[in-house]
Design a protein around this motif. Structure first.
Motif, PDB file in Angstrom:
ATOM      1  N   THR A 220     135.888  84.818  16.547  1.00  0.00           N
ATOM      2  CA  THR A 220     135.105  86.025  16.255  1.00  0.00           C
ATOM      3  C   THR A 220     134.913  86.175  14.753  1.00  0.00           C
ATOM      4  O   THR A 220     133.804  86.421  14.260  1.00  0.00           O
ATOM      5  CB  THR A 220     135.826  87.259  16.813  1.00  0.00           C
ATOM      6  OG1 THR A 220     136.241  86.981  18.145  1.00  0.00           O
ATOM      7  CG2 THR A 220     134.915  88.463  16.781  1.00  0.00           C
ATOM      8  N   GLU A 221     136.006  85.995  14.038  1.00  0.00           N
ATOM      9  CA  GLU A 221     135.933  86.152  12.591  1.00  0.00           C
ATOM     10  C   GLU A 221     134.974  85.127  11.996  1.00  0.00           C
ATOM     11  O   GLU A 221     134.185  85.442  11.100  1.00  0.00           O
ATOM     12  CB  GLU A 221     137.338  85.966  12.009  1.00  0.00           C
ATOM     13  CG  GLU A 221     137.520  86.589  10.644  1.00  0.00           C
ATOM     14  CD  GLU A 221     138.932  86.378  10.150  1.00  0.00           C
ATOM     15  OE1 GLU A 221     139.852  86.395  10.974  1.00  0.00           O
ATOM     16  OE2 GLU A 221     139.098  86.174   8.946  1.00  0.00           O
ATOM     17  N   TYR A 222     135.049  83.911  12.555  1.00  0.00           N
ATOM     18  CA  TYR A 222     134.166  82.856  12.064  1.00  0.00           C
ATOM     19  C   TYR A 222     132.701  83.250  12.259  1.00  0.00           C
ATOM     20  O   TYR A 222     131.872  83.085  11.356  1.00  0.00           O
ATOM     21  CB  TYR A 222     134.486  81.568  12.823  1.00  0.00           C
ATOM     22  CG  TYR A 222     133.530  80.427  12.574  1.00  0.00           C
ATOM     23  CD1 TYR A 222     133.528  79.758  11.364  1.00  0.00           C
ATOM     24  CD2 TYR A 222     132.622  80.039  13.555  1.00  0.00           C
ATOM     25  CE1 TYR A 222     132.667  78.730  11.133  1.00  0.00           C
ATOM     26  CE2 TYR A 222     131.753  78.999  13.328  1.00  0.00           C
ATOM     27  CZ  TYR A 222     131.773  78.349  12.124  1.00  0.00           C
ATOM     28  OH  TYR A 222     130.910  77.325  11.903  1.00  0.00           O
ATOM     29  N   GLY A 223     132.396  83.806  13.468  1.00  0.00           N
ATOM     30  CA  GLY A 223     131.023  84.241  13.720  1.00  0.00           C
ATOM     31  C   GLY A 223     130.577  85.299  12.731  1.00  0.00           C
ATOM     32  O   GLY A 223     129.474  85.235  12.183  1.00  0.00           O
ATOM     33  N   GLU A 224     131.472  86.265  12.494  1.00  0.00           N
ATOM     34  CA  GLU A 224     131.112  87.330  11.557  1.00  0.00           C
ATOM     35  C   GLU A 224     130.845  86.754  10.174  1.00  0.00           C
ATOM     36  O   GLU A 224     129.861  87.116   9.499  1.00  0.00           O
ATOM     37  CB  GLU A 224     132.241  88.358  11.487  1.00  0.00           C
ATOM     38  CG  GLU A 224     132.307  89.247  12.720  1.00  0.00           C
ATOM     39  CD  GLU A 224     133.577  90.057  12.749  1.00  0.00           C
ATOM     40  OE1 GLU A 224     134.367  89.956  11.794  1.00  0.00           O
ATOM     41  OE2 GLU A 224     133.782  90.780  13.737  1.00  0.00           O
ATOM     42  N   LEU A 225     131.729  85.869   9.769  1.00  0.00           N
ATOM     43  CA  LEU A 225     131.559  85.297   8.431  1.00  0.00           C
ATOM     44  C   LEU A 225     130.268  84.486   8.334  1.00  0.00           C
ATOM     45  O   LEU A 225     129.579  84.510   7.308  1.00  0.00           O
ATOM     46  CB  LEU A 225     132.755  84.411   8.092  1.00  0.00           C
ATOM     47  CG  LEU A 225     134.039  85.190   7.817  1.00  0.00           C
ATOM     48  CD1 LEU A 225     135.206  84.251   7.607  1.00  0.00           C
ATOM     49  CD2 LEU A 225     133.867  86.077   6.598  1.00  0.00           C
ATOM     50  N   LEU A 226     129.954  83.779   9.445  1.00  0.00           N
ATOM     51  CA  LEU A 226     128.727  82.998   9.462  1.00  0.00           C
ATOM     52  C   LEU A 226     127.517  83.920   9.303  1.00  0.00           C
ATOM     53  O   LEU A 226     126.584  83.634   8.532  1.00  0.00           O
ATOM     54  CB  LEU A 226     128.633  82.238  10.775  1.00  0.00           C
ATOM     55  CG  LEU A 226     127.929  80.889  10.745  1.00  0.00           C
ATOM     56  CD1 LEU A 226     128.632  79.954   9.783  1.00  0.00           C
ATOM     57  CD2 LEU A 226     127.889  80.291  12.132  1.00  0.00           C
TER      58      LEU A 226
ATOM     59  N   GLN B 132     124.756  83.936   6.353  1.00  0.00           N
ATOM     60  CA  GLN B 132     123.314  83.833   6.545  1.00  0.00           C
ATOM     61  C   GLN B 132     122.588  84.995   5.872  1.00  0.00           C
ATOM     62  O   GLN B 132     121.564  84.810   5.212  1.00  0.00           O
ATOM     63  CB  GLN B 132     122.984  83.792   8.029  1.00  0.00           C
ATOM     64  CG  GLN B 132     123.126  82.382   8.599  1.00  0.00           C
ATOM     65  CD  GLN B 132     123.094  82.358  10.104  1.00  0.00           C
ATOM     66  OE1 GLN B 132     123.072  83.429  10.726  1.00  0.00           O
ATOM     67  NE2 GLN B 132     123.119  81.189  10.690  1.00  0.00           N
ATOM     68  N   ALA B 133     123.168  86.207   6.048  1.00  0.00           N
ATOM     69  CA  ALA B 133     122.540  87.377   5.434  1.00  0.00           C
ATOM     70  C   ALA B 133     122.478  87.200   3.921  1.00  0.00           C
ATOM     71  O   ALA B 133     121.447  87.456   3.282  1.00  0.00           O
ATOM     72  CB  ALA B 133     123.328  88.637   5.793  1.00  0.00           C
ATOM     73  N   LEU B 134     123.597  86.709   3.360  1.00  0.00           N
ATOM     74  CA  LEU B 134     123.624  86.538   1.907  1.00  0.00           C
ATOM     75  C   LEU B 134     122.618  85.480   1.461  1.00  0.00           C
ATOM     76  O   LEU B 134     121.943  85.640   0.443  1.00  0.00           O
ATOM     77  CB  LEU B 134     125.025  86.130   1.464  1.00  0.00           C
ATOM     78  CG  LEU B 134     126.048  87.269   1.508  1.00  0.00           C
ATOM     79  CD1 LEU B 134     127.427  86.759   1.181  1.00  0.00           C
ATOM     80  CD2 LEU B 134     125.648  88.358   0.531  1.00  0.00           C
ATOM     81  N   GLU B 135     122.522  84.405   2.272  1.00  0.00           N
ATOM     82  CA  GLU B 135     121.563  83.366   1.899  1.00  0.00           C
ATOM     83  C   GLU B 135     120.134  83.894   1.952  1.00  0.00           C
ATOM     84  O   GLU B 135     119.317  83.621   1.057  1.00  0.00           O
ATOM     85  CB  GLU B 135     121.713  82.167   2.841  1.00  0.00           C
ATOM     86  CG  GLU B 135     122.767  81.185   2.361  1.00  0.00           C
ATOM     87  CD  GLU B 135     122.981  80.065   3.359  1.00  0.00           C
ATOM     88  OE1 GLU B 135     122.297  80.073   4.399  1.00  0.00           O
ATOM     89  OE2 GLU B 135     123.831  79.209   3.084  1.00  0.00           O
ATOM     90  N   ALA B 136     119.848  84.680   3.018  1.00  0.00           N
ATOM     91  CA  ALA B 136     118.510  85.264   3.132  1.00  0.00           C
ATOM     92  C   ALA B 136     118.232  86.163   1.930  1.00  0.00           C
ATOM     93  O   ALA B 136     117.153  86.115   1.321  1.00  0.00           O
ATOM     94  CB  ALA B 136     118.400  86.059   4.426  1.00  0.00           C
TER      95      ALA B 136
END
Lengths: 293, 110
Positions: free
Chosen positions: A117-123, A127-131
């Motif tokens: 779960t944590e991994y998904g959140e971090l992913l 992505q948000a930061l990259e966008a």
């Protein structure tokens, strides 16, 4: 060997069995109780000489069958003890029982789920930061483009590009400002993006004036020979000013000699000063602007 | 004396050979070791009491080990192996402590 309170020959066996066997099977003799009482009553403790004598007797090696057997058992105990110690040290999981293992597996499963779960959140965060980073870069790029356009328009930096050069030979200084201005206007109409006349960059506020010594551009005298440089589509620029009856003819009518050359690379190094607005300022809220009525 | 020598020899053998514990005896070895320790402490106490007997020591040693292993095995079969081995260790621990207390009284008069 026997203690004062233990009269019978059975007493030693009873004593030992009480010490060794949980159920005290052979401790029903009188010696059994006596031993227990003595263990808790200091008055019944054997004297120091007694104890020393017994220890010495026990330490004296006697190769009876019983002694040898006891030695063998002690050897087995030491062996098993060391083996077990090493087994416990080297492997944690293999020593665990089944329920413990099941619990450990459950714990690991829970932990894995949490981490997933944590991994998904971090992913998602990544992505948000990259966008966001992309957006910022996009904004930066468009801002840079806008700045370049503004700089070219304001003429505050040198420019380079394909275009034409118009060399003007006017030894008698008979050219009037209006004619030169007309040429510049024609070039602009033909799509010239950056222009210069002589050593003066032509921008929105550039003034062409007739002075006593001849032509002046922004107060700077422009004397023959001078070159009008224009960056734009070379073919269009050349065609526009070369139209019969066009600016070229008008310039030559005033006695000037004009040479138009297409260039793959026109360098305009002349710059204009950045205009300073003294009174005007940007409207921070253009939507609300009325007629000012 | 022979017993002490045997203990030393066993420890050295274990260190030198470094055998792995077979899976079959793995759950019972720790309990068996504790039970044997209890028997050894009881024997030491009997020596100081002056009532040590080779035969009783050997029998009590072996029966302690076998009974402890059997109890754990039975507990495993019944599904209460963990609790039962805890109980066995507690009981044996109490006995070791009381034997040690008796030995202490003999040696230090306190």
């Amino acid at each position: 060997m026997s203690s004062p309170e233990e009269p019978g020959r059975d007493a030693p066996a009873a004593e030992t069995s009480r010490a060794d066997e949980p159920d005290g099977a052979r401790a029903d003799g009188p010696g059994g109780r006596g031993a227990e009482d003595r263990a808790w009553a200091p008055a019944g403790v054997a004297s120091a000489q007694d104890v020393r004598r017994r220890l010495a007797a026990a330490l004296r090696p006697r190769a009876t069958r019983g002694q040898l057997l006891a030695g063998a058992l002690c050897a087995a105990l030491g062996f098993a003890l060391v083996v077990q110690l090493q087994a416990t040290q080297e492997s944690g999981l293999t020593q665990l029982r089944e329920p413990d293992l099941v619990r450990a597996v459950d714990d690991l499963g829970d932990q894995r789920q949490r981490l997933t779960t944590e991994y998904g959140e971090l992913l998602a965060t990544q992505q948000a930061l990259e966008a966001e980073g992309d957006q910022r870069q996009e904004a930066l790029r468009s801002a840079e483009q806008a700045r370049d356009a503004q700089v070219l328009l304001a003429g505050t930096a040198p420019a380079v590009g394909p275009g034409v050069t118009v060399s003007v030979l006017d030894p008698d200084a008979r050219l009037t400002a209006i004619r030169v201005l007309g040429t510049v206007q024609e070039l602009r109409d033909a799509g010239a993006e950056v222009l210069s006349v002589g050593d003066a960059r032509v921008v929105a506020s550039t003034a062409f004036t007739d002075a006593a010594g001849g032509l002046e551009v922004d107060g700077t005298p422009v004397t023959s020979p001078f070159t009008i440089r224009a960056i734009g589509d070379p073919a269009r620029l050349e065609a526009t000013i070369g139209i019969p009856g066009g600016v070229l003819d008008l310039l030559e009518n005033q006695g000037a000699t004009v040479l138009v050359q297409r260039q793959d690379e026109v360098r305009i190094t002349a710059v204009a000063e950045a205009p300073q607005a003294r009174v005007a300022e940007l409207d921070p809220d253009p939507e609300a602007a009325g007629d000012g009525g | 004396m022979i017993a002490v020598l045997g203990l030393v020899v066993g420890v050295v053998l274990g260190l030198v050979l470094q055998p792995t514990v077979p899976a079959v005896v793995q759950p019972y070895l720790p309990i068996a070791v504790v039970a044997a320790l209890d028997a050894v402490f009881g024997g030491l106490r009997a020596v100081l009491d002056g009532v040590f007997d080779d035969r009783v020591f050997v029998v009590s040693f072996l029966s302690n080990v076998v009974v402890a292993a059997l109890v754990v095995y039975l507990g495993d079969q019944l599904g209460v192996g963990a609790q039962l081995s805890t109980g066995v260790v507690v009981v044996l621990g109490i006995r070791i402590f009381s034997n040690a207390a008796a030995i202490r009284r003999h040696l230090f008069r306190a």
